[in-house]
Scaffold this active site. Structure first.
Site, PDB file in Angstrom:
ATOM      1  N   THR A  56       8.054   1.181   5.505  1.00  0.00           N
ATOM      2  CA  THR A  56       8.650   1.042   4.170  1.00  0.00           C
ATOM      3  C   THR A  56       8.444   2.328   3.384  1.00  0.00           C
ATOM      4  O   THR A  56       7.485   3.051   3.630  1.00  0.00           O
ATOM      5  CB  THR A  56       7.951  -0.136   3.461  1.00  0.00           C
ATOM      6  OG1 THR A  56       8.428  -1.343   4.040  1.00  0.00           O
ATOM      7  CG2 THR A  56       8.193  -0.162   1.975  1.00  0.00           C
ATOM      8  N   THR A  86       2.920  -0.992   0.702  1.00  0.00           N
ATOM      9  CA  THR A  86       3.495  -1.151   2.041  1.00  0.00           C
ATOM     10  C   THR A  86       2.486  -1.897   2.899  1.00  0.00           C
ATOM     11  O   THR A  86       1.280  -1.718   2.727  1.00  0.00           O
ATOM     12  CB  THR A  86       3.829   0.203   2.689  1.00  0.00           C
ATOM     13  OG1 THR A  86       4.160  -0.010   4.072  1.00  0.00           O
ATOM     14  CG2 THR A  86       2.678   1.199   2.617  1.00  0.00           C
TER      15      THR A  86
HETATM   16  N1  ASP Z   1       5.830  -4.631   3.049  1.00  0.00           N
HETATM   17  C1  ASP Z   1       7.050  -4.669   3.788  1.00  0.00           C
HETATM   18  C2  ASP Z   1       7.464  -6.097   3.995  1.00  0.00           C
HETATM   19  O1  ASP Z   1       6.606  -6.932   4.220  1.00  0.00           O
HETATM   20  C3  ASP Z   1       6.948  -4.029   5.125  1.00  0.00           C
HETATM   21  C4  ASP Z   1       6.475  -2.609   5.078  1.00  0.00           C
HETATM   22  O2  ASP Z   1       5.651  -2.242   4.246  1.00  0.00           O
HETATM   23  O3  ASP Z   1       6.958  -1.810   5.913  1.00  0.00           O
HETATM   24  O4  ASP Z   1       8.648  -6.359   3.994  1.00  0.00           O
END
Ligand code: ASP
Length: 307
Positions: free
Chosen positions: A171, A222
């Site tokens: 992310t 993230t």
């Molecule tokens: N936090 C994001 C989600 O759960 C994933 C990520 O951080 O890449 O959608």
């Protein structure tokens, strides 16, 4: 105007270990972070707003296939890509958030449009894309977002029957303080590989993955979104600072520790109106970078000194 500005970005926290890290990929990702900071930094350096800067930085990263946002996003269980994003202005606490988009090329800019024009704060799925069309935002085929590596990851995951836990999250997020001391935060993602049933993660949820308040800080997260939602992570960092009077780094570390105790992992970046920044992660690494008037620095592993 103080003349001081700062931009902090992340390109996802993850379980990438030094051994399995593809050096070429890593260096492309770091170039992408640098380009994003250059775009956002130029805005801040010429007196522009934190909101414009975080949107610009996020746009660069959404277009970069190295990251799990916009083009290069992970695939959902049904083989489509569904995009989530949010943007928040710390001066006014106006916010825009979108989830489950399939055709809007720039999810963060749709969040921005929503922030500016409302009437709602949070739109999802086909309604979000429909709103983007009425706003004149570019639409693309869902396949446009796809890169072969993400298809392979989905197939591997489905063959193994598991979820995305050991994979790099990827992310992207940006937080900034501008010369007027206003903060803003942006986060954009494709979510988790093989997500199902219209799953929405923390990234587009105001207060979970994205939050900005001039009385505290701007924060972007993230990681394993389900846990960040349950911890209301980014709002919790801001509340600890604003109500509890904690230093920003301490507040951020405490929330990551709380998430870890729940069983989740990931990272956060933050910047306060004072220009003070903080970041941390409970994964082995997090792509991240910081820019200010003195230059731009990127980091991946815990010991990389970029502060
Ligand atoms: N936090 C994001 C989600 O759960 C994933 C990520 O951080 O890449 O959608």
């Amino acid at each position: 105007m103080t003349g001081n500005w700062k931009l902090v970005i992340h390109g996802g926290a993850g379980a990438m270990g030094v051994a399995d890290m593809d050096r070429e990929k890593e260096s492309s990702a770091l170039d992408g972070l640098d380009e994003a900071m250059a775009a956002g930094g130029a805005i801040l350096d010429s007196g522009g707003s934190a909101l414009d800067a975080v949107e610009a930085a996020a746009r660069v990263l959404e277009e970069d296939p190295c990251f799990n946002a916009g083009r290069g996003s992970v695939l959902a269980h049904d083989g489509h890509i569904e995009l989530d994003a949010a943007l928040m202005d710390g001066a006014t606490r106006r916010a825009g958030a979108v989830a489950g988009l399939r055709t809007t090329r720039a999810p963060i800019s749709l969040a921005r449009h929503l922030l500016e024009h409302g009437p709602h704060v949070f739109l999802s799925h086909s309604g979000g894309d429909a709103f983007a069309r009425t706003a004149g935002l570019e639409q693309v085929e869902n396949r446009w977002f796809e890169i072969p590596e993400r298809r392979r990851q989905l197939e591997e995951l489905l063959a193994g029957g598991g979820f995305d836990d050991q994979m790099k999250y990827g992310t992207i997020g940006a937080v900034a303080v501008d010369m007027n001391g206003h903060v803003a935060a942006a986060t954009s993602t494709g979510g988790l590989t093989a997500k199902r049933w219209g799953r929405i993660g923390d990234s587009p949820l105001i207060g979970a993955g994205t939050y900005a308040d001039d009385r505290a800080a701007a924060i972007s997260a993230t990681g394993s979104g389900e846990y960040f939602i349950r911890a209301v992570a980014t709002h919790e960092v801001a509340a600890r600072v604003r109500i509890g009077g904690e230093p920003l780094q301490q507040a951020l570390d405490a929330v990551l520790a709380d998430i870890k105790a729940l069983g989740g992992k990931g990272g956060m970046i933050a910047v306060a109106p004072s220009g003070k920044m903080a970041w941390g992660f409970t994964t082995p690494a997090m792509y991240r970078g910081v820019a200010d008037a003195s230059g731009r620095r990127v980091a991946v592993y815990p010991d990389d000194a970029a502060r």
